[in-house]
Design a protein around this motif. Sequence first.
Motif, mmCIF file in Angstrom:
data_model
loop_
_atom_site.group_PDB
_atom_site.id
_atom_site.type_symbol
_atom_site.label_atom_id
_atom_site.label_comp_id
_atom_site.label_asym_id
_atom_site.label_seq_id
_atom_site.Cartn_x
_atom_site.Cartn_y
_atom_site.Cartn_z
ATOM 1 N N THR A 1 0.814 -1.071 0.088
ATOM 2 C CA THR A 1 -0.098 0.039 -0.004
ATOM 3 C C THR A 1 0.817 1.084 0.092
ATOM 4 O O THR A 1 1.898 1.133 0.579
ATOM 5 N N ASP A 2 0.519 2.113 -0.681
ATOM 6 C CA ASP A 2 1.151 3.592 -0.772
ATOM 7 C C ASP A 2 1.432 3.930 0.712
ATOM 8 O O ASP A 2 0.287 4.184 1.550
ATOM 9 N N ILE A 3 2.482 4.317 1.221
ATOM 10 C CA ILE A 3 2.965 4.522 2.657
ATOM 11 C C ILE A 3 2.113 5.713 3.366
ATOM 12 O O ILE A 3 2.117 6.121 4.402
ATOM 13 N N THR A 4 2.119 6.658 2.104
ATOM 14 C CA THR A 4 1.515 8.028 2.474
ATOM 15 C C THR A 4 -0.223 7.698 2.924
ATOM 16 O O THR A 4 -0.831 8.836 3.407
ATOM 17 N N GLU A 5 -0.681 6.629 2.619
ATOM 18 C CA GLU A 5 -1.853 6.425 2.923
ATOM 19 C C GLU A 5 -2.407 5.600 4.326
ATOM 20 O O GLU A 5 -3.363 5.411 4.929
ATOM 21 N N LEU A 6 -1.110 5.072 4.854
ATOM 22 C CA LEU A 6 -0.986 4.188 6.049
ATOM 23 C C LEU A 6 -1.018 4.933 7.382
ATOM 24 O O LEU A 6 -0.592 6.104 7.653
ATOM 25 N N PRO A 7 -1.822 4.680 8.284
ATOM 26 C CA PRO A 7 -1.977 5.106 9.575
ATOM 27 C C PRO A 7 -0.771 4.905 10.364
ATOM 28 O O PRO A 7 0.218 4.143 10.227
ATOM 29 N N ASN A 8 -0.623 5.538 11.517
ATOM 30 C CA ASN A 8 0.441 5.195 12.234
ATOM 31 C C ASN A 8 0.171 4.145 13.209
ATOM 32 O O ASN A 8 -0.737 4.123 13.731
ATOM 33 N N PHE A 9 1.198 3.070 13.047
ATOM 34 C CA PHE A 9 1.054 1.821 13.704
ATOM 35 C C PHE A 9 1.312 1.781 15.077
ATOM 36 O O PHE A 9 1.371 0.825 16.003
ATOM 37 N N GLU A 10 1.975 2.992 15.804
ATOM 38 C CA GLU A 10 2.294 3.053 17.120
ATOM 39 C C GLU A 10 1.159 2.645 18.098
ATOM 40 O O GLU A 10 0.161 3.261 17.956
ATOM 41 N N LYS A 11 1.494 1.924 19.230
ATOM 42 C CA LYS A 11 0.433 1.667 20.233
ATOM 43 C C LYS A 11 1.191 1.261 21.189
ATOM 44 O O LYS A 11 1.909 0.212 21.361
ATOM 45 N N HIS A 12 0.851 1.794 22.321
ATOM 46 C CA HIS A 12 1.631 1.639 23.811
ATOM 47 C C HIS A 12 1.022 0.276 24.103
ATOM 48 O O HIS A 12 -0.201 -0.130 24.123
ATOM 49 N N GLY A 13 2.253 -0.453 24.550
ATOM 50 C CA GLY A 13 1.626 -1.718 25.429
ATOM 51 C C GLY A 13 1.622 -2.873 24.391
ATOM 52 O O GLY A 13 1.032 -4.054 24.665
ATOM 53 N N LYS A 14 1.803 -2.748 23.269
ATOM 54 C CA LYS A 14 1.761 -3.755 22.306
ATOM 55 C C LYS A 14 3.123 -3.992 21.366
ATOM 56 O O LYS A 14 3.889 -3.093 21.554
ATOM 57 N N VAL A 15 3.364 -5.173 21.056
ATOM 58 C CA VAL A 15 4.771 -5.580 20.474
ATOM 59 C C VAL A 15 4.345 -6.388 19.316
ATOM 60 O O VAL A 15 3.748 -7.348 19.315
ATOM 61 N N SER A 16 5.034 -5.903 18.101
ATOM 62 C CA SER A 16 4.676 -6.759 16.761
ATOM 63 C C SER A 16 6.054 -7.480 16.580
ATOM 64 O O SER A 16 6.964 -7.099 16.707
ATOM 65 N N VAL A 17 5.915 -8.778 15.967
ATOM 66 C CA VAL A 17 6.744 -9.515 15.937
ATOM 67 C C VAL A 17 6.986 -10.209 14.596
ATOM 68 O O VAL A 17 5.901 -10.426 13.945
ATOM 69 N N TRP A 18 8.192 -10.105 14.159
ATOM 70 C CA TRP A 18 8.276 -10.852 12.559
ATOM 71 C C TRP A 18 9.506 -12.005 13.088
ATOM 72 O O TRP A 18 10.435 -12.004 13.870
ATOM 73 N N CYS A 19 9.433 -13.031 11.951
ATOM 74 C CA CYS A 19 10.416 -14.219 12.210
ATOM 75 C C CYS A 19 11.121 -14.563 10.893
ATOM 76 O O CYS A 19 10.223 -14.305 9.722
ATOM 77 N N SER A 20 12.153 -15.119 10.718
ATOM 78 C CA SER A 20 12.816 -15.450 9.737
ATOM 79 C C SER A 20 13.198 -16.937 9.947
ATOM 80 O O SER A 20 13.758 -17.384 10.887
ATOM 81 N N THR A 21 13.192 -17.787 8.647
ATOM 82 C CA THR A 21 13.836 -19.059 8.712
ATOM 83 C C THR A 21 15.133 -18.987 7.750
ATOM 84 O O THR A 21 15.451 -20.260 7.460
ATOM 85 N N THR A 22 15.320 -17.853 7.201
ATOM 86 C CA THR A 22 16.621 -17.642 6.526
ATOM 87 C C THR A 22 17.910 -17.560 7.285
ATOM 88 O O THR A 22 17.795 -16.487 7.951
ATOM 89 N N SER A 23 18.864 -18.302 6.931
ATOM 90 C CA SER A 23 20.059 -18.207 7.855
ATOM 91 C C SER A 23 20.710 -16.619 7.682
ATOM 92 O O SER A 23 20.597 -16.237 6.673
#
Length: 214
Positions: free
Chosen positions: A8-30
């Motif tokens: 999505t065009d980043i200018t259209e995105l809301p601010n994802f900041e939110k106190h008390g939440k943690v977003s997690v990504w993982c990788s299986t690539t070395s």
Amino acid sequence: MVSSTTPTDITELPNFEKHGKVSVWCSTTSYDTIPDSYFEEDDQGLDAFAKNFSISEYDHENMETNGVASGTALVKSIIEDCSYSSAYGEGVIHKINKMGHAQVSWIILLFDFEYRNKLTKIHEDDFLQYVGSFVYDMDSTSLAEQEQIEAAREAKRLLEAQLLLETQAALVEADAAAESAPTIIPVVPKAATLKVSEAEPERIQPKGHNPWLK
């Protein structure tokens, strides 16, 4: 794997900041096989990770990463040392396992951030998969620290139980020794035992018939 959906065009995105939440990504690539260009930032301070997931901005000081330099490792061994992970670690492990990964190479965490992939329609890029957003508490310890505390408590409990058993065994042994000891009965000297009849004067009985006695 690259998402088939155009970011999505980043200018259209809301601010994802939110106190008390943690977003997690993982990788299986070395980690050692990922090109350096993936981590390079542009003039706006955004790296390929942010642009690929249509994140317009994030506080770099709120980002934490952990993993192994080469190959993969159990999810728990990677997440347990992350900040405040006693609050969200088990949830992350469960979700990644549900995604089909028993092991991962590294993870990214963005604190005070709630990424919404339903909004961006982006779930993964070439190297990372979005795991989810979880509640965290800054008063929480890491998962590793929590396990150490619980292990110390269990060791203390076992020690107290052992001391109690040893104390009870000592009391039983003392009671048994007391019961097996011979009973001593005090003996009163014979000279001290006098019959009442022996202490009274002997009464003289009259013999025959005495008319003077009425």
